[in-house]
Design a protein around this motif. Structure first.
Motif, mmCIF file in Angstrom:
data_model
loop_
_atom_site.group_PDB
_atom_site.id
_atom_site.type_symbol
_atom_site.label_atom_id
_atom_site.label_comp_id
_atom_site.label_asym_id
_atom_site.label_seq_id
_atom_site.Cartn_x
_atom_site.Cartn_y
_atom_site.Cartn_z
ATOM 1 N N LEU A 144 0.963 -1.230 0.050
ATOM 2 C CA LEU A 144 -0.106 -0.186 -0.088
ATOM 3 C C LEU A 144 1.019 1.200 0.058
ATOM 4 O O LEU A 144 0.599 2.065 -0.810
ATOM 5 N N VAL A 145 1.964 1.282 0.776
ATOM 6 C CA VAL A 145 2.895 2.454 0.855
ATOM 7 C C VAL A 145 3.571 2.554 -0.602
ATOM 8 O O VAL A 145 3.552 3.543 -1.113
ATOM 9 N N LEU A 151 1.308 5.004 -8.369
ATOM 10 C CA LEU A 151 0.173 5.728 -8.866
ATOM 11 C C LEU A 151 0.567 7.036 -9.745
ATOM 12 O O LEU A 151 0.290 7.258 -10.582
ATOM 13 N N LEU A 152 1.376 7.666 -9.009
ATOM 14 C CA LEU A 152 2.089 8.888 -9.652
ATOM 15 C C LEU A 152 2.886 8.722 -10.861
ATOM 16 O O LEU A 152 2.801 9.422 -11.612
ATOM 17 N N LEU A 153 3.711 7.708 -10.779
ATOM 18 C CA LEU A 153 4.646 7.179 -11.883
ATOM 19 C C LEU A 153 3.473 6.743 -13.225
ATOM 20 O O LEU A 153 3.912 7.161 -14.302
ATOM 21 N N VAL A 252 -5.458 9.953 6.355
ATOM 22 C CA VAL A 252 -4.853 11.547 5.969
ATOM 23 C C VAL A 252 -3.406 11.355 5.828
ATOM 24 O O VAL A 252 -3.021 12.046 4.849
ATOM 25 N N SER A 253 -2.550 10.506 6.384
ATOM 26 C CA SER A 253 -1.123 10.490 6.272
ATOM 27 C C SER A 253 -1.161 10.195 4.704
ATOM 28 O O SER A 253 0.001 10.506 4.079
ATOM 29 N N LEU A 258 0.737 11.540 -0.528
ATOM 30 C CA LEU A 258 0.624 11.363 -2.021
ATOM 31 C C LEU A 258 0.716 12.685 -2.497
ATOM 32 O O LEU A 258 1.391 13.164 -3.653
ATOM 33 N N ASN A 259 0.101 13.799 -1.815
ATOM 34 C CA ASN A 259 -0.002 15.143 -2.404
ATOM 35 C C ASN A 259 1.376 15.908 -2.207
ATOM 36 O O ASN A 259 1.909 16.722 -3.137
ATOM 37 N N LEU A 260 2.198 15.468 -1.148
ATOM 38 C CA LEU A 260 3.465 15.865 -0.821
ATOM 39 C C LEU A 260 4.730 15.583 -2.036
ATOM 40 O O LEU A 260 5.190 16.302 -2.573
#
Length: 275
Positions: A144-145, A151-153, A252-253, A258-260
Protein backbone atom coordinates in the motif's frame (compact mmCIF):
# COMPACT_ATOMS: atom_id res chain seq x y z
CA UNK A 1 -2.50 33.47 13.63
CA UNK A 2 -6.00 32.44 12.51
CA UNK A 3 -4.77 29.47 10.52
CA UNK A 4 -2.25 28.27 13.10
CA UNK A 5 -4.94 28.32 15.79
CA UNK A 6 -7.40 26.52 13.55
CA UNK A 7 -4.80 23.92 12.55
CA UNK A 8 -3.92 23.38 16.24
CA UNK A 9 -7.56 22.72 17.07
CA UNK A 10 -7.77 20.13 14.28
CA UNK A 11 -4.49 18.52 15.30
CA UNK A 12 -5.80 17.68 18.79
CA UNK A 13 -9.46 17.13 17.93
CA UNK A 14 -9.19 13.35 18.14
CA UNK A 15 -7.57 13.32 21.60
CA UNK A 16 -8.45 16.57 23.42
CA UNK A 17 -11.89 17.56 22.24
CA UNK A 18 -12.62 20.24 24.83
CA UNK A 19 -9.34 22.07 24.19
CA UNK A 20 -9.89 21.67 20.44
CA UNK A 21 -13.35 23.24 20.81
CA UNK A 22 -11.90 26.18 22.76
CA UNK A 23 -9.22 26.71 20.12
CA UNK A 24 -11.90 26.56 17.45
CA UNK A 25 -13.83 29.33 19.24
CA UNK A 26 -10.67 31.43 19.39
CA UNK A 27 -10.02 30.86 15.67
CA UNK A 28 -13.61 31.80 14.84
CA UNK A 29 -13.21 35.05 16.79
CA UNK A 30 -9.89 35.82 15.12
CA UNK A 31 -11.33 35.01 11.69
CA UNK A 32 -14.31 37.29 12.29
CA UNK A 33 -12.16 40.28 13.22
CA UNK A 34 -9.81 39.53 10.31
CA UNK A 35 -12.86 39.57 7.96
CA UNK A 36 -12.23 35.97 6.88
CA UNK A 37 -15.77 35.17 7.99
CA UNK A 38 -18.75 37.45 8.58
CA UNK A 39 -22.04 37.44 10.48
CA UNK A 40 -23.62 34.97 8.02
CA UNK A 41 -21.09 32.37 9.08
CA UNK A 42 -21.78 33.09 12.75
CA UNK A 43 -25.48 32.41 12.11
CA UNK A 44 -24.61 29.21 10.24
CA UNK A 45 -22.36 28.00 13.06
CA UNK A 46 -25.07 28.80 15.61
CA UNK A 47 -27.51 26.69 13.60
CA UNK A 48 -24.97 23.83 13.40
CA UNK A 49 -24.39 23.95 17.17
CA UNK A 50 -28.15 23.80 17.83
CA UNK A 51 -28.61 20.85 15.48
CA UNK A 52 -25.57 19.17 17.01
CA UNK A 53 -27.07 19.62 20.45
CA UNK A 54 -30.34 18.06 19.30
CA UNK A 55 -28.41 15.14 17.80
CA UNK A 56 -26.55 14.56 21.08
CA UNK A 57 -29.25 15.15 23.68
CA UNK A 58 -32.04 13.39 21.77
CA UNK A 59 -29.98 10.45 20.50
CA UNK A 60 -32.54 7.99 21.85
CA UNK A 61 -35.24 9.53 19.66
CA UNK A 62 -34.64 7.82 16.33
CA UNK A 63 -36.51 10.39 14.23
CA UNK A 64 -34.68 13.36 15.75
CA UNK A 65 -31.35 11.56 15.62
CA UNK A 66 -31.64 10.67 11.92
CA UNK A 67 -33.09 14.02 10.83
CA UNK A 68 -30.49 16.02 12.76
CA UNK A 69 -27.67 13.91 11.33
CA UNK A 70 -28.98 14.45 7.80
CA UNK A 71 -28.98 18.22 8.41
CA UNK A 72 -25.44 18.11 9.82
CA UNK A 73 -24.19 16.11 6.84
CA UNK A 74 -25.92 18.58 4.52
CA UNK A 75 -24.03 21.38 6.24
CA UNK A 76 -20.74 19.46 5.94
CA UNK A 77 -21.26 18.86 2.22
CA UNK A 78 -22.25 22.50 1.74
CA UNK A 79 -19.02 23.60 3.43
CA UNK A 80 -17.06 21.14 1.30
CA UNK A 81 -18.35 22.60 -1.98
CA UNK A 82 -18.17 26.21 -0.67
CA UNK A 83 -21.94 26.58 -0.90
CA UNK A 84 -22.48 28.90 2.07
CA UNK A 85 -21.89 32.66 1.83
CA UNK A 86 -19.84 34.65 4.30
CA UNK A 87 -16.47 32.92 3.89
CA UNK A 88 -13.64 35.05 2.51
CA UNK A 89 -11.10 32.27 2.25
CA UNK A 90 -7.52 33.49 2.03
CA UNK A 91 -5.88 33.10 -1.38
CA UNK A 92 -2.29 32.37 -0.42
CA UNK A 93 -0.99 31.60 -3.92
CA UNK A 94 -2.43 33.11 -7.08
CA UNK A 95 -1.62 31.27 -10.33
CA UNK A 96 1.99 30.54 -9.43
CA UNK A 97 4.01 28.24 -11.68
CA UNK A 98 6.06 25.90 -9.54
CA UNK A 99 8.19 24.63 -12.45
CA UNK A 100 8.68 25.16 -16.19
CA UNK A 101 6.48 22.18 -17.11
CA UNK A 102 3.79 22.81 -14.48
CA UNK A 103 0.47 24.55 -15.02
CA UNK A 104 -0.54 27.63 -12.95
CA UNK A 105 -1.57 26.83 -9.41
CA UNK A 106 -3.61 28.74 -6.83
CA UNK A 107 -3.91 27.78 -3.16
CA UNK A 108 -6.54 28.85 -0.67
CA UNK A 109 -6.70 28.50 3.07
CA UNK A 110 -10.31 27.33 3.37
CA UNK A 111 -11.99 28.09 6.68
CA UNK A 112 -15.22 26.41 5.61
CA UNK A 113 -13.64 23.03 4.75
CA UNK A 114 -11.70 23.08 8.01
CA UNK A 115 -14.98 22.97 9.95
CA UNK A 116 -16.01 19.62 8.42
CA UNK A 117 -14.22 17.29 10.91
CA UNK A 118 -15.91 19.03 13.85
CA UNK A 119 -19.36 18.50 12.33
CA UNK A 120 -18.72 14.89 11.37
CA UNK A 121 -17.36 14.08 14.82
CA UNK A 122 -20.67 15.27 16.26
CA UNK A 123 -22.43 12.81 13.92
CA UNK A 124 -20.08 9.89 14.45
CA UNK A 125 -18.00 9.64 17.66
CA UNK A 126 -15.81 6.96 16.05
CA UNK A 127 -14.80 9.29 13.22
CA UNK A 128 -11.12 9.32 14.18
CA UNK A 129 -10.76 5.85 15.62
CA UNK A 130 -12.83 2.73 15.08
CA UNK A 131 -12.32 -1.00 14.96
CA UNK A 132 -10.59 -2.10 11.73
CA UNK A 133 -13.06 -3.79 9.41
CA UNK A 134 -10.31 -5.96 7.91
CA UNK A 135 -6.80 -6.88 8.97
CA UNK A 136 -3.74 -6.70 6.77
CA UNK A 137 -0.29 -8.25 6.85
CA UNK A 138 2.93 -6.25 6.88
CA UNK A 139 3.43 -7.23 3.26
CA UNK A 140 0.05 -5.76 2.34
CA UNK A 141 0.89 -2.55 4.21
CA UNK A 142 4.19 -2.40 2.34
CA UNK A 143 2.42 -2.76 -0.99
CA UNK A 144 0.00 0.00 0.00
CA UNK A 145 2.87 2.37 0.78
CA UNK A 146 4.55 1.53 -2.54
CA UNK A 147 1.24 2.11 -4.34
CA UNK A 148 1.51 5.86 -3.66
CA UNK A 149 4.59 6.57 -5.83
CA UNK A 150 3.50 3.89 -8.33
CA UNK A 151 0.20 5.71 -8.90
CA UNK A 152 2.06 8.96 -9.54
CA UNK A 153 4.47 7.19 -11.90
CA UNK A 154 1.57 5.70 -13.84
CA UNK A 155 -0.01 9.16 -14.08
CA UNK A 156 3.29 10.47 -15.46
CA UNK A 157 3.59 7.71 -18.06
CA UNK A 158 -0.06 8.27 -18.99
CA UNK A 159 0.83 11.88 -19.81
CA UNK A 160 -1.06 13.65 -17.04
CA UNK A 161 2.08 14.49 -15.06
CA UNK A 162 5.74 15.07 -15.83
CA UNK A 163 8.88 14.51 -13.79
CA UNK A 164 10.01 17.75 -12.19
CA UNK A 165 11.80 18.47 -8.91
CA UNK A 166 10.51 21.32 -6.74
CA UNK A 167 11.30 22.82 -3.36
CA UNK A 168 9.23 26.02 -3.31
CA UNK A 169 9.68 28.72 -0.69
CA UNK A 170 6.01 28.34 0.23
CA UNK A 171 6.39 24.64 1.09
CA UNK A 172 5.66 25.15 4.86
CA UNK A 173 2.41 26.93 4.00
CA UNK A 174 1.51 24.12 1.59
CA UNK A 175 2.14 21.51 4.29
CA UNK A 176 -0.07 23.34 6.81
CA UNK A 177 -2.84 23.98 4.29
CA UNK A 178 -2.84 20.59 2.59
CA UNK A 179 -2.55 18.52 5.76
CA UNK A 180 -5.23 20.19 7.87
CA UNK A 181 -7.54 22.04 5.46
CA UNK A 182 -7.50 19.62 2.51
CA UNK A 183 -6.41 16.07 3.41
CA UNK A 184 -8.03 15.95 6.86
CA UNK A 185 -11.28 17.53 5.67
CA UNK A 186 -11.59 15.21 2.67
CA UNK A 187 -10.64 12.05 4.56
CA UNK A 188 -13.01 12.90 7.40
CA UNK A 189 -15.86 13.12 4.89
CA UNK A 190 -15.05 10.25 2.54
CA UNK A 191 -13.35 7.70 4.77
CA UNK A 192 -14.05 8.58 8.41
CA UNK A 193 -17.74 9.21 7.83
CA UNK A 194 -18.96 7.93 4.44
CA UNK A 195 -16.95 4.72 4.19
CA UNK A 196 -17.58 3.92 7.85
CA UNK A 197 -21.32 4.54 7.56
CA UNK A 198 -21.57 2.56 4.30
CA UNK A 199 -19.71 -0.34 5.92
CA UNK A 200 -22.28 -0.39 8.73
CA UNK A 201 -25.27 -0.01 6.41
CA UNK A 202 -24.21 -2.39 3.65
CA UNK A 203 -22.35 -4.94 5.76
CA UNK A 204 -19.62 -5.12 3.11
CA UNK A 205 -16.38 -3.19 3.74
CA UNK A 206 -15.19 -3.70 0.17
CA UNK A 207 -18.39 -2.36 -1.37
CA UNK A 208 -18.19 0.62 0.99
CA UNK A 209 -14.56 1.12 -0.08
CA UNK A 210 -15.43 1.11 -3.80
CA UNK A 211 -18.47 3.37 -3.47
CA UNK A 212 -16.65 5.99 -1.39
CA UNK A 213 -13.66 5.90 -3.78
CA UNK A 214 -15.93 6.30 -6.81
CA UNK A 215 -17.68 9.27 -5.25
CA UNK A 216 -14.34 10.80 -4.29
CA UNK A 217 -13.11 10.37 -7.86
CA UNK A 218 -16.34 11.70 -9.34
CA UNK A 219 -16.01 14.97 -7.46
CA UNK A 220 -12.82 15.63 -9.43
CA UNK A 221 -14.84 15.81 -12.68
CA UNK A 222 -13.59 19.32 -13.44
CA UNK A 223 -10.14 17.89 -14.15
CA UNK A 224 -11.38 15.49 -16.82
CA UNK A 225 -11.56 11.68 -17.14
CA UNK A 226 -7.89 11.03 -16.34
CA UNK A 227 -8.07 12.94 -13.06
CA UNK A 228 -11.32 11.18 -12.14
CA UNK A 229 -9.63 7.82 -12.69
CA UNK A 230 -6.54 8.62 -10.63
CA UNK A 231 -8.54 10.29 -7.87
CA UNK A 232 -10.66 7.13 -7.66
CA UNK A 233 -7.57 4.93 -7.46
CA UNK A 234 -6.06 7.18 -4.80
CA UNK A 235 -9.37 6.93 -2.93
CA UNK A 236 -8.95 3.15 -2.92
CA UNK A 237 -5.49 3.58 -1.34
CA UNK A 238 -6.79 5.92 1.35
CA UNK A 239 -9.82 3.68 1.90
CA UNK A 240 -7.66 0.60 2.42
CA UNK A 241 -5.52 2.51 4.92
CA UNK A 242 -8.64 3.36 6.88
CA UNK A 243 -10.21 -0.09 6.50
CA UNK A 244 -7.11 -1.92 7.73
CA UNK A 245 -6.38 0.43 10.64
CA UNK A 246 -9.63 2.12 11.67
CA UNK A 247 -7.54 5.28 12.14
CA UNK A 248 -8.56 8.40 10.25
CA UNK A 249 -5.16 10.03 10.69
CA UNK A 250 -3.49 7.13 8.90
CA UNK A 251 -5.72 7.66 5.86
CA UNK A 252 -4.92 11.38 6.10
CA UNK A 253 -1.20 10.54 6.16
CA UNK A 254 -1.50 8.56 2.93
CA UNK A 255 -3.50 11.36 1.32
CA UNK A 256 -1.09 14.07 2.40
CA UNK A 257 1.92 11.90 1.55
CA UNK A 258 0.71 11.44 -2.02
CA UNK A 259 0.08 15.18 -2.40
CA UNK A 260 3.50 16.04 -0.99
CA UNK A 261 5.37 13.55 -3.22
CA UNK A 262 3.36 14.92 -6.15
CA UNK A 263 4.49 18.48 -5.39
CA UNK A 264 8.15 17.64 -4.75
CA UNK A 265 8.85 15.29 -7.66
CA UNK A 266 6.22 15.82 -10.37
CA UNK A 267 4.61 18.66 -12.28
CA UNK A 268 2.07 20.34 -10.00
CA UNK A 269 -0.87 20.29 -10.18
CA UNK A 270 -0.66 18.87 -13.72
CA UNK A 271 1.63 19.01 -16.71
CA UNK A 272 1.28 22.10 -18.84
CA UNK A 273 0.30 21.29 -22.39
CA UNK A 274 1.44 23.76 -24.99
CA UNK A 275 -0.43 23.53 -28.24
Amino acid sequence: MVWLTLASSLAILSSHRLIAALLLLVSIGLAFFAHIINWQVILLLTFIVIIGGIHFYFKHNLILKISSEIMLIGCAVGLFIHLFPGFNNTKYLDKVIVGPQSSPFSMYFNFDKALIPFILLACLPTLFSSRPTKTATWRQWGLLVIAVPILLLVAAFAGGLGFELHFPTWLPAFILCNLFFVSLAEEALFRGYLQQRLTLWLGSPYLALILSALLFGGLHFAGGPLLILFATLSGVIYGLAWMWSGKLWLAVSFHFGLNLVHLLFFTYPVKMFIG
